[in-house]
Design a protein around this motif. Structure first.
Motif, short mmCIF file in Angstrom:
data_model
loop_
_atom_site.label_atom_id
_atom_site.label_comp_id
_atom_site.label_asym_id
_atom_site.label_seq_id
_atom_site.Cartn_x
_atom_site.Cartn_y
_atom_site.Cartn_z
N SER A 95 10.88 37.75 47.19
CA SER A 95 11.22 36.45 47.78
C SER A 95 11.32 36.58 49.38
O SER A 95 11.44 37.81 49.67
CB SER A 95 12.62 35.90 47.47
N SER A 96 11.51 35.70 50.17
CA SER A 96 11.63 35.66 51.46
C SER A 96 12.94 36.34 51.96
O SER A 96 12.98 36.84 53.26
CB SER A 96 11.17 34.27 52.27
N SER A 97 13.81 36.08 51.35
CA SER A 97 15.13 36.77 51.68
C SER A 97 16.03 37.06 50.40
O SER A 97 15.75 36.43 49.28
CB SER A 97 15.77 35.94 52.61
N PRO A 98 17.12 38.02 50.48
CA PRO A 98 17.86 38.20 49.40
C PRO A 98 18.54 36.93 48.53
O PRO A 98 18.80 37.02 47.57
CB PRO A 98 19.01 39.03 49.93
N GLU A 99 18.75 35.95 49.46
CA GLU A 99 19.24 34.64 48.89
C GLU A 99 18.44 33.75 48.22
O GLU A 99 18.67 32.79 47.34
CB GLU A 99 20.30 34.01 49.91
N ALA A 100 17.28 33.84 48.49
CA ALA A 100 16.25 32.95 48.29
C ALA A 100 15.64 33.18 46.92
O ALA A 100 15.49 34.25 46.37
CB ALA A 100 14.93 32.95 49.25
N ASP A 101 15.17 32.11 46.19
CA ASP A 101 14.50 32.24 44.84
C ASP A 101 12.94 33.03 45.02
O ASP A 101 12.51 32.83 46.01
CB ASP A 101 14.08 31.01 44.30
N PRO A 102 12.65 33.81 44.07
CA PRO A 102 11.29 34.31 44.04
C PRO A 102 10.25 33.32 44.24
O PRO A 102 10.29 32.39 43.89
CB PRO A 102 11.19 35.04 42.69
N TYR A 103 9.21 33.86 45.10
CA TYR A 103 8.05 33.14 45.19
C TYR A 103 7.42 32.44 43.91
O TYR A 103 7.40 31.49 43.63
CB TYR A 103 6.92 33.73 46.01
N VAL A 104 7.22 33.52 42.84
CA VAL A 104 6.78 33.31 41.82
C VAL A 104 7.58 34.00 40.17
O VAL A 104 8.15 35.15 40.88
CB VAL A 104 5.43 33.70 41.46
N THR A 105 7.56 33.39 39.26
CA THR A 105 8.26 34.15 38.16
C THR A 105 7.10 33.87 36.96
O THR A 105 6.16 33.35 37.18
CB THR A 105 9.36 33.49 37.81
N VAL A 106 7.46 34.53 35.74
CA VAL A 106 6.47 34.59 34.70
C VAL A 106 6.32 32.86 34.39
O VAL A 106 7.57 32.25 34.20
CB VAL A 106 6.97 35.29 33.43
N GLY A 107 5.36 32.41 34.23
CA GLY A 107 5.10 31.30 33.88
C GLY A 107 4.64 30.25 35.22
O GLY A 107 4.34 29.17 34.96
N SER A 108 4.63 30.70 36.39
CA SER A 108 4.56 30.07 37.52
C SER A 108 3.16 29.61 37.59
O SER A 108 2.20 30.72 37.37
CB SER A 108 4.87 30.91 38.88
N LYS A 109 2.39 28.54 37.92
CA LYS A 109 1.32 28.27 38.15
C LYS A 109 0.95 28.68 39.67
O LYS A 109 1.71 28.34 40.71
CB LYS A 109 0.90 26.83 38.08
N VAL A 110 -0.10 29.13 39.92
CA VAL A 110 -0.34 29.68 41.30
C VAL A 110 -1.88 29.18 41.67
O VAL A 110 -2.78 29.12 40.69
CB VAL A 110 -0.36 31.40 41.73
N THR A 111 -2.15 28.76 42.99
CA THR A 111 -3.66 28.74 43.54
C THR A 111 -4.01 29.92 44.19
O THR A 111 -3.07 30.69 44.58
CB THR A 111 -3.60 27.37 44.29
#
Length: 159
Positions: A95-111
């Motif tokens: 993630s962008s910071s320790p408090e932020a959610d991860p950019y992606v997790t299992v199941g996330s759709k990406v382009t």
């Protein structure tokens, strides 16, 4: 001046030894390694311009890159899988910071242009993009883990 691989090797050697402090000087460059509370701190100076970067704990404490059942599962599905790899040596951040959610997790759709993580090297934070359209099937490294050049970070089922 030492390159990043040589500095990493020094960090590993110092971390695994009983040495608490190490200094190397050559042609106007100075590298100091000091153990502090279980980690090795690296201070590199080039022509009197200090750069400081704390190093992560020894690699022996890190999780394995990928377990065999996940590889077998991916092979059994017979899908089109793509590994997103690290373009450099550095520290993986989900993630962008320790408090932020991860950019992606299992199941996330990406382009192709989706940011999936950050790899930090020498205090430079580099956003890593998916480079493929699909779904994240597996995250292969842990947050804060030291990664190598070309090391797989994510497994994506490409569309």
């Amino acid at each position: 001046m030492l390159n990043i691989d040589e500095i990493r090797q020094l960090i590993k050697l110092i971390d695994e030894s009983s040495i608490n402090e190490f200094t190397y000087e050559n042609e106007g460059s100075k590298v100091e390694l000091k153990k502090q509370s279980g980690t090795v701190q690296t201070i590199q100076q080039v022509a009197a311009a200090p750069v400081q970067a704390p190093a992560p704990e020894a690699q022996a404490k890190q999780a394995p890159v990928q377990d065999a059942p996940a590889k077998e599962e991916a092979a059994k599905e017979g899908g089109n899988f793509h590994k997103i790899t690290s373009p450099m040596v550095g520290t993986f951040y989900a993630s962008s910071s320790p408090e932020a959610d991860p950019y992606v997790t299992v199941g996330s759709k990406v382009t192709e242009s989706s940011v999936v993580c950050i790899v930090e090297a020498m205090k430079l934070f580099n956003e890593i993009e998916a480079e493929v359209k699909g779904e994240i099937v597996e995250v292969l490294v842990e947050n804060g883990q030291l990664v190598e050049y070309g090391q797989p970070l994510f497994l994506v089922k490409a569309e």
